[in-house]
Write a protein that holds these residues in place. Structure first.
Motif, PDB file in Angstrom:
ATOM      1  N   GLY A   1      82.464 -31.473  99.586  1.00 10.46           N
ATOM      2  CA  GLY A   1      81.743 -32.634  99.084  1.00 10.46           C
ATOM      3  C   GLY A   1      82.678 -33.806  98.895  1.00 10.46           C
ATOM      4  N   ASN A   2      82.176 -34.847  98.255  1.00 14.98           N
ATOM      5  CA  ASN A   2      82.942 -36.072  98.033  1.00 14.98           C
ATOM      6  C   ASN A   2      83.722 -35.948  96.730  1.00 14.98           C
ATOM      7  N   ALA A   3      85.040 -35.853  96.843  1.00 14.46           N
ATOM      8  CA  ALA A   3      85.884 -35.704  95.651  1.00 14.46           C
ATOM      9  C   ALA A   3      85.879 -36.957  94.787  1.00 14.46           C
ATOM     10  N   LEU A   4      85.597 -38.111  95.369  1.00 15.48           N
ATOM     11  CA  LEU A   4      85.624 -39.346  94.588  1.00 15.48           C
ATOM     12  C   LEU A   4      84.539 -39.372  93.511  1.00 15.48           C
ATOM     13  N   LYS A   5      83.481 -38.579  93.686  1.00 11.65           N
ATOM     14  CA  LYS A   5      82.408 -38.559  92.697  1.00 11.65           C
ATOM     15  C   LYS A   5      82.782 -37.789  91.429  1.00 11.65           C
ATOM     16  N   LEU A   6      83.919 -37.125  91.451  1.00 12.23           N
ATOM     17  CA  LEU A   6      84.327 -36.316  90.300  1.00 12.23           C
ATOM     18  C   LEU A   6      85.312 -37.044  89.390  1.00 12.23           C
ATOM     19  N   LYS A   7      85.522 -38.334  89.612  1.00 13.59           N
ATOM     20  CA  LYS A   7      86.513 -39.061  88.801  1.00 13.59           C
ATOM     21  C   LYS A   7      86.177 -39.043  87.321  1.00 13.59           C
ATOM     22  N   LYS A   8      84.967 -39.425  86.960  1.00  8.32           N
ATOM     23  CA  LYS A   8      84.608 -39.506  85.544  1.00  8.32           C
ATOM     24  C   LYS A   8      84.576 -38.136  84.870  1.00  8.32           C
ATOM     25  N   PRO A   9      83.969 -37.103  85.462  1.00  8.53           N
ATOM     26  CA  PRO A   9      84.026 -35.788  84.814  1.00  8.53           C
ATOM     27  C   PRO A   9      85.446 -35.278  84.620  1.00  8.53           C
TER      28      PRO A   9
END
Length: 634
Positions: free
Chosen positions: A59-67
């Motif tokens: 998946g897109n690792a950039l979407k996990l920045k905030k978590p």
């Protein structure tokens, strides 16, 4: 093949395991799967120290920045083209979170990314030793994926290209191959070496991309032996493409050696600093300020640059915490050293000029460690405080802190301090012990059972003896009744039994002469005088013992019943004296001796037997008295 679950639990540091657990929690909440890949898997398998972690996600690792930031991770940088995040976790743990993809190179150094599965991601890697992955998911935790047999190359300590055109498509692999050879001490396989030389001769380094350049520049500072790597890159000519102003001459070699020595001493005391920022400071010590500033702008992780710039501030803050009024106790100072930012502890120890600070470092590194030799391990063993206890290491640390504070000087104080940590004694082991009287009774029971068995065997012999006669009587040519055939068979058994009995017959005869014993009144001994030559006196004597046997019944019924059939058989049987009485070559004094005695008892027969034939008496001692002796015991 090693157990990768074991490697994950034992080869990674506590901070690295915590960082991976946080990433697993974030991925599970997001509904994506993740894998440990790259250098970390290679180092776990080969036994090298795991420095950096690379985690690939579907998946897109950039979407996990905030978590990730909520979980405690710090964002050091990102790459939108490859969808990669550069993270830092507490304890100086660096993690590269990348999205699984495959790459195409329409032009050298110009990759085009296509999002793909983990299997395709492994096949686009640089070397086979790095093309391995370990699952971090719940259902398949610890599962190894090795589509290109990288484990075999790790075992042979060989670097082999995944793609035959790897050096041509991505020139950064030439720099990476040089770094790996210095760090790992491995060699390129022959085909990879020839491709390396061809790519170098074709000058493919001019196609190096900006992203690859920034990444490889920063990796020099993250190497354990940064100066050696810098020298190797300069020797190969790769520094001309990376940063021409940065050479080995711009580094402070002596201070780098001192920094490594201090880092090793701190690690012995439980402080594990990351030398990357401090090493970069010394590797560029002689560079001009403008070159240093330009170099910092090129690095891939802005967070690392920030850490590099904040070294002096970190050291100043630790110095203030260390030198306070009133001064801290030794135990409090020791805890401050081990709990503060390791990078600050390293840089302050390396750059300190204050005598008070140097004295604290001297005590922490040289003086206080000697107190560990005074830990009362023998007393702890006596009080059942062993390494098996879950809190054993904590107890050791508490004792150590008490010792450096000057306490626990006597064994009594040490015992009183350890008493709360001592586990209860185990219950005594239950053992059933037999008393001597009981053991003696059991031994007697065994002896009695053994004697009973012997007596039973003896009774069987007696029963057989009661039926038959002796071989000696047959040799004498005496007349026999029809019973003689059975007696002959009985005599063979007596001969066999006589070989086992070694005691002389006369002694047994004396014992058998005792009165009122049923074994003496058996019918066969009374019938034996009938075997003597046919004389009226002998016949009369033969009748007399039989009548006496009837007059005095034996106390035991068994021998009497056995004797009765023998007599019954002897009466109706016709006497065949003519056949066996023919050889009368032997003298006849035995009947005279038998006639001289008034009572024809068994002892008289035992005494009369050896007289006519002394030789057989020595070879075959009469076993019949032995049988009577065992009958007597009964």
């Amino acid at each position: 093949m090693p157990d990768y679950i074991y490697l994950l639990e034992n080869r990674l540091s506590a901070n690295q395991k915590q960082a991976l657990q946080k990433l697993r929690d974030v991925a599970r909440d997001a509904g994506i799967i993740l894998f440990l890949t790259g250098d970390a898997v290679r180092d776990l398998t080969s036994g090298h120290a795991v420095r950096d972690l690379e985690v690939a996600v579907h998946g897109n690792a950039l979407k996990l920045k905030k978590p990730i930031e909520k979980a405690g991770g710090k964002l050091w940088g990102e790459d939108e083209g490859s969808r990669a995040l550069y993270l830092s976790f507490p304890g100086a743990v660096r993690v590269d979170l990348v999205s699984t993809h495959r790459t195409e190179y329409p032009k050298p150094g110009k990759p085009v990314y296509h999002w793909a599965s983990i299997q395709e991601d492994l096949r686009r890697r640089d070397f086979t030793a790095n093309a391995m992955a370990i699952s971090l998911n719940e259902g398949s935790y610890g599962l190894l994926m090795d589509p290109l047999n990288g484990a075999a190359d790790i075992e042979s300590r060989t670097l082999r290209l995944v793609s035959n055109y790897g050096f041509l498509e991505e020139p950064a692999l030439l720099i990476r191959a040089t770094r790996y050879r210095v760090r790992l001490g491995w060699d390129l396989d022959p085909r990879t070496q020839s491709r390396y030389e061809n790519a170098k001769s074709e000058n493919v380094m001019e196609h190096l991309s900006a992203a690859a350049r920034s990444y490889e520049l920063e990796q020099i500072g993250h190497e354990d032996e940064g100066l050696k790597v810098l020298a190797a890159l300069e020797a190969e000519g790769w520094m001309q493409a990376l940063f021409p102003a940065w050479t080995v001459a711009k580094a402070d070699e002596n201070k780098l050696k001192a920094l490594h020595d201090l880092s090793a001493e701190l690690q012995i005391q439980g402080v594990h600093p990351d030398m990357s920022a401090a090493q970069m400071q010394l590797l560029t010590a002689k560079l001009q300020s403008k070159d240093i500033a330009a170099l910092k702008k090129l690095l891939a992780r802005p967070g690392f640059v920030e850490e590099w710039n904040s070294l002096d501030a970190l050291a100043s803050g630790f110095s203030k915490a260390l030198i306070t009024k009133p001064p801290l106790t030794p135990s409090a100072t020791f805890r401050l050293f081990t709990s503060y930012d390791p990078q600050a502890v390293l840089w302050l120890g390396f750059t300190a000029t204050s005598a008070a600070v140097k004295d604290r470092y001297e005590q922490f590194l040289k003086v206080w460690p000697e107190a560990r030799q005074r830990i009362p391990y023998a007393l702890m063993q006596e009080m059942r405080i062993t390494p098996d206890l879950p809190t054993y290491k904590e107890i050791i640390e508490k004792i150590f802190l008490e010792l450096i504070d000057g306490r626990l000087a006597t064994p009594e104080e040490a015992r009183a301090f350890l008493e709360p940590f001592s586990p209860p004694a185990p219950p005594p082991q239950v053992t059933i012990k037999r008393s001597r009287a009981r053991r003696g009774a059991e031994a007697k029971v065994k002896e009695r059972s053994f004697e009973d068995e012997e007596e039973a065997d003896a009774d069987e012999e007696v029963d057989l003896d009661d039926i038959g006669g002796d071989d000696e009587d047959a040799d004498m040519g005496l007349p026999k009744l029809e019973l003689g055939d059975e007696e002959g068979e009985e005599e063979e058994g007596e001969d066999e039994g006589g070989e086992e009995e070694e005691e002389p017959a006369p002694k047994r005869g004396k014992k058998a002469a005792e009165p009122a014993k049923p074994a003496k009144v058996h019918a066969p001994p009374a019938a034996k005088p009938a075997k003597e030559p046919a004389k009226p006196v002998a016949a009369a004597k033969h009748e007399k013992p039989a009548s006496s046997a009837k007059a005095t019944p034996p106390p035991k019924a068994a021998p009497a019943h056995k004797a009765a059939p023998a007599v019954a058989k002897a009466k109706p049987a016709p006497a065949p004296p003519a056949k066996k009485a023919a050889p009368e070559k032997k003298p006849t004094p035995p009947p005279k001796k038998a006639a001289a005695k008034p009572a024809p008892k068994a002892p008289s027969k035992a005494k009369g037997k050896p007289a006519p034939k002394p030789a057989p008496a020595k070879k075959k001692p009469a076993p019949k008295p032995a049988a009577k002796k065992s009958a007597k015991k009964r």
